[in-house]
Scaffold this active site. Structure first.
Site, PDB file in Angstrom:
ATOM      1  N   PHE A  50      -3.570   4.860  -2.286  1.00 34.57           N
ATOM      2  CA  PHE A  50      -3.182   3.895  -1.271  1.00 34.57           C
ATOM      3  C   PHE A  50      -1.722   3.473  -1.434  1.00 34.57           C
ATOM      4  CE2 PHE A  50      -7.769   3.546  -1.357  1.00 34.57           C
ATOM      5  CZ  PHE A  50      -8.078   3.504  -0.004  1.00 34.57           C
ATOM      6  N   GLU A  51      -1.138   3.146  -0.298  1.00 35.86           N
ATOM      7  CA  GLU A  51       0.285   2.794  -0.254  1.00 35.86           C
ATOM      8  C   GLU A  51       0.652   1.667  -1.209  1.00 35.86           C
ATOM      9  OE1 GLU A  51       1.491   2.062   3.735  1.00 35.86           O
ATOM     10  OE2 GLU A  51       3.276   0.931   3.154  1.00 35.86           O
TER      11      GLU A  51
END
Length: 275
Positions: A50-51
């Site tokens: 995830f970012e």
């Protein structure tokens, strides 16, 4: 055929194409639904990144965004955003699953503005987030979005994340890695890829009950249509059961408007509702 809405159809179909034992970067919304469904049904060893920095979390519940604390629950590592981007730069991430407001014939994606003026747009959108880095560097970029002429345009109003830019060789001229770029586009009308020579979008399959004529009518550019086409099988009962009961039981992303309406009623009624 079991009845389902457009978001359920998109999540189910996209989940079928993810290969196990790969690393995937998932954006907020429909991409999250597709990835979580794939892990539960067909690709248990898929590694999610995830970012905000979560790497391989357990994900017993659906995160509401890529910055949700659930994206780090029992993760093997809580890294920084820069480290996640470095993973893509090093060629470690196979898939980037993203959504978009507009897409054009070369797979360029707009999630920044509608209108030709950046200073005075008709509508300002959330922006690229980490999508630009992921579409620039991941091996395979997939876009999941709803399909109509306002979204499928000949030229996007703003390139938030690069597809094949203006055609063959343009990604390499821009300094992006060879053999990367948009691979598939999933919509409620069809599945699309990109013709290898011209890099133009090509229809690959139609969604259940959708005609080629309807797809062409809802597309603002000339699509490549192969001589033979197949129809994607409709969602199976078990796929929808897992999506509805295990992935998004509160229908936060499957019916976002209805979810917000229900929350508002609960709050106005003085009730506490935890999800």
């Amino acid at each position: 055929m079991v009845s389902c809405n457009r978001r359920e159809l998109l999540a189910v179909v996209a989940s079928r194409y993810l290969e196990d034992n790969h690393i995937v970067f998932a954006g907020t919304g429909l991409p999250l639904l597709a990835v979580m469904l794939a892990k539960r049904l067909r690709a248990p060893n898929l590694t999610l990144v995830f970012e905000a920095g979560g790497i391989a979390p357990a994900l017993p519940m659906l995160p509401l965004s890529v910055g949700d604390s659930r994206t780090t629950y029992r993760a093997i590592r809580t890294a920084s955003m820069s480290e996640v981007m470095e993973m893509a730069q090093q060629g470690l991430i196979t898939y980037a699953l993203l959504s978009a407001a507009q897409i054009d014939v070369y797979g360029n994606v707009n999630s920044t503005i509608l209108g030709r003026s950046y200073i005075q747009p008709e509508l300002r959108l959330p922006g690229s987030g980490g999508a630009n880095e992921m579409m620039s560097l991941c091996w395979k970029s997939w876009i999941i979005m709803e399909h109509d002429r306002k979204r499928f345009v000949d030229r996007v109003d703003f390139i938030s994340s690069p597809g094949y830019l203006r055609g063959p060789g343009w990604r390499e001229k821009a300094g992006l890695p060879a053999e990367t770029g948009p691979e598939l586009v999933f919509t409620d009308l069809g599945i699309f890829d990109f013709e290898p020579e011209s890099k133009r979008m090509r229809l690959r399959a139609t969604m259940p009950g959708v005609t080629v004529e309807k797809i062409m009518d809802q597309t603002g550019f000339s699509l490549i249509i192969p001589v033979s086409l197949r129809e994607e099988p409709p969602p199976a009962e078990e796929e929808l059961r897992v999506l509805r009961e295990e992935v998004d039981p509160w229908r936060v992303l499957l019916e976002p408007d209805n979810f917000l309406s229900r929350v508002k009623k609960k709050v106005q009624g003085g009730e506490t509702w935890v999800c």
